[in-house]
Write a protein that holds these residues in place. Structure first.
Motif, PDB file in Angstrom:
ATOM      1  N   ARG A  23       1.461  -0.830  -0.071  1.00  0.00           N
ATOM      2  CA  ARG A  23       0.249  -0.552  -0.067  1.00  0.00           C
ATOM      3  C   ARG A  23       0.595   1.584  -0.137  1.00  0.00           C
ATOM      4  O   ARG A  23       0.978   2.457  -0.407  1.00  0.00           O
ATOM      5  N   VAL A  24       1.498   1.528   0.944  1.00  0.00           N
ATOM      6  CA  VAL A  24       2.376   2.703   1.002  1.00  0.00           C
ATOM      7  C   VAL A  24       3.452   2.593  -0.293  1.00  0.00           C
ATOM      8  O   VAL A  24       3.566   3.533  -1.072  1.00  0.00           O
ATOM      9  N   TRP A  25       3.839   1.505  -0.974  1.00  0.00           N
ATOM     10  CA  TRP A  25       5.445   1.542  -2.082  1.00  0.00           C
ATOM     11  C   TRP A  25       3.992   1.866  -3.355  1.00  0.00           C
ATOM     12  O   TRP A  25       4.062   2.438  -4.227  1.00  0.00           O
ATOM     13  N   ASP A  26       2.855   1.283  -3.633  1.00  0.00           N
ATOM     14  CA  ASP A  26       2.001   1.673  -4.478  1.00  0.00           C
ATOM     15  C   ASP A  26       1.412   2.940  -4.617  1.00  0.00           C
ATOM     16  O   ASP A  26       1.601   3.988  -5.288  1.00  0.00           O
ATOM     17  N   GLY A  27       1.221   3.701  -3.219  1.00  0.00           N
ATOM     18  CA  GLY A  27       1.415   5.509  -3.032  1.00  0.00           C
ATOM     19  C   GLY A  27       2.336   6.550  -3.407  1.00  0.00           C
ATOM     20  O   GLY A  27       2.430   7.205  -3.899  1.00  0.00           O
ATOM     21  N   ILE A  28       3.394   5.980  -3.545  1.00  0.00           N
ATOM     22  CA  ILE A  28       5.053   6.394  -3.549  1.00  0.00           C
ATOM     23  C   ILE A  28       4.983   6.194  -5.054  1.00  0.00           C
ATOM     24  O   ILE A  28       4.930   7.195  -6.526  1.00  0.00           O
ATOM     25  N   VAL A  29       4.514   4.622  -5.969  1.00  0.00           N
ATOM     26  CA  VAL A  29       4.564   5.370  -7.487  1.00  0.00           C
ATOM     27  C   VAL A  29       3.714   6.243  -7.814  1.00  0.00           C
ATOM     28  O   VAL A  29       3.706   6.569  -8.932  1.00  0.00           O
ATOM     29  N   ARG A  30       2.530   5.853  -7.514  1.00  0.00           N
ATOM     30  CA  ARG A  30       1.076   7.447  -7.857  1.00  0.00           C
ATOM     31  C   ARG A  30       2.099   8.324  -7.810  1.00  0.00           C
ATOM     32  O   ARG A  30       1.304   9.090  -8.117  1.00  0.00           O
ATOM     33  N   GLN A  31       2.383   8.997  -6.799  1.00  0.00           N
ATOM     34  CA  GLN A  31       2.956  10.349  -6.624  1.00  0.00           C
ATOM     35  C   GLN A  31       3.792  10.846  -7.783  1.00  0.00           C
ATOM     36  O   GLN A  31       4.200  11.411  -8.318  1.00  0.00           O
ATOM     37  N   GLN A  32       5.149   9.800  -7.610  1.00  0.00           N
ATOM     38  CA  GLN A  32       6.574   9.617  -8.715  1.00  0.00           C
ATOM     39  C   GLN A  32       5.652   9.716  -9.964  1.00  0.00           C
ATOM     40  O   GLN A  32       6.213  10.260 -10.895  1.00  0.00           O
ATOM     41  N   PHE A  33       4.537   8.916 -10.601  1.00  0.00           N
ATOM     42  CA  PHE A  33       4.063   8.912 -11.826  1.00  0.00           C
ATOM     43  C   PHE A  33       2.996   9.657 -12.202  1.00  0.00           C
ATOM     44  O   PHE A  33       2.225   9.826 -12.858  1.00  0.00           O
TER      45      PHE A  33
END
Length: 285
Positions: free
Chosen positions: A273-283
């Motif tokens: 969940r945390v990682w997918d949030g980072i990905v969404r923010q990054q991209f």
């Protein structure tokens, strides 16, 4: 700045480094020479190794996708020294694109270099290392072997494979006096980023359903490598390889750059969940 020659280097034996035409391989071979090691710098084309040869490295042609080439290089070192003292598996590159659209023939070629070439080099040097009861193998992996960005799935898969191979190998050969280390660099300014961005651009088309993602990925890649806080030069990796080659008790893993350590921690501790949030923010997905 040259390094003083350490008399204990003679016990390490000759160091064979793959992929020395530029970047991490070139910096590593150069630093090892300056530190007093006998270094065999290799690349598919030896005309890319003239500066290293002038600096004191011995040069050999080596294509890690060719059985004949790999065998000949290892035999050349063993003919003179009896064994390869330390193998630094550096040759590798990134083929980027979405899982759906990337040409799988290009993916297979990348695996041939990043995974199978590395593995075959290990197989070739181990018999003489085992007979001598000593040796070093240093595999250049990536922080990308611990987490995955979209548009990099196939490249990350090769580095995940290097993680698994290195972990198994380390415990298999420890009884023979052979040390195995994995180097996990973060963003390193070499020709790699140009290759990665080029492969993304080649895949990008207005008709692609992933066009926006590919554009965002190329932008993130470019800004990441341009950021001096996130990216560093290949010399930082070379210094860590030198430690792995020379240390009496080398670590199993060396993560290079604070940013890489932070991202690995975020992926490991934060969960999906945390990682997918980072990905969404990054991209901005």
């Amino acid at each position: 700045m040259s390094h003083p020659t350490n008399p204990e280097h003679t016990s390490t034996g000759p160091v064979l480094v793959t992929g020395c035409s530029s970047g991490i391989g070139a910096a590593t071979a150069d630093l090892l020479v300056k530190a007093g090691h006998t270094v065999y710098a290799t690349a598919r084309r030896t005309d890319t190794l003239t500066e290293l040869e002038s600096a004191g490295a011995r040069v050999l042609p080596l294509d890690v996708t060719s059985e004949e080439s790999m065998t000949a290089a290892v035999r050349a070192v063993e003919a003179e020294h009896g064994r390869v003292g330390a193998l630094v598996n550096n040759a590798g590159y990134g083929e980027y694109g979405t899982i759906e659209e990337t040409d799988l023939d290009k993916v297979r070629q990348m695996f041939e270099t990043n995974v199978f070439g590395l593995s075959r080099m290990v197989q070739l040097v181990l018999p003489a290392m085992r007979a001598a009861g000593t040796g070093r193998i240093v595999n250049i992996g990536s922080m990308g072997g611990r987490f995955t960005w979209p548009v990099g799935g196939y490249y990350h898969a090769t580095k995940y494979a290097v993680e698994a191979i290195t972990d198994a190998l380390r415990n298999e050969v420890r009884p023979f006096g052979i040390h195995v280390s994995l180097i996990e660099p973060g963003l390193i300014r070499t020709r790699f980023e140009g290759t990665a961005m080029g492969s993304e651009a080649a895949a990008e088309a207005q008709s692609s359903p992933y066009a926006a993602l590919l554009t965002a990925s190329a932008s993130a890649t470019g800004s990441g490598y341009a950021n001096p806080v996130l990216a560093t030069g290949p010399e930082s990796v070379a210094r860590v390889v030198l430690k792995a080659v020379e240390s009496g008790r080398p670590r199993s893993r060396y993560v290079v750059t604070p940013a890489a350590r932070a991202m690995i921690a975020a992926r490991t501790l934060g969960g999906d969940r945390v990682w997918d949030g980072i990905v969404r923010q990054q991209f901005k997905a």
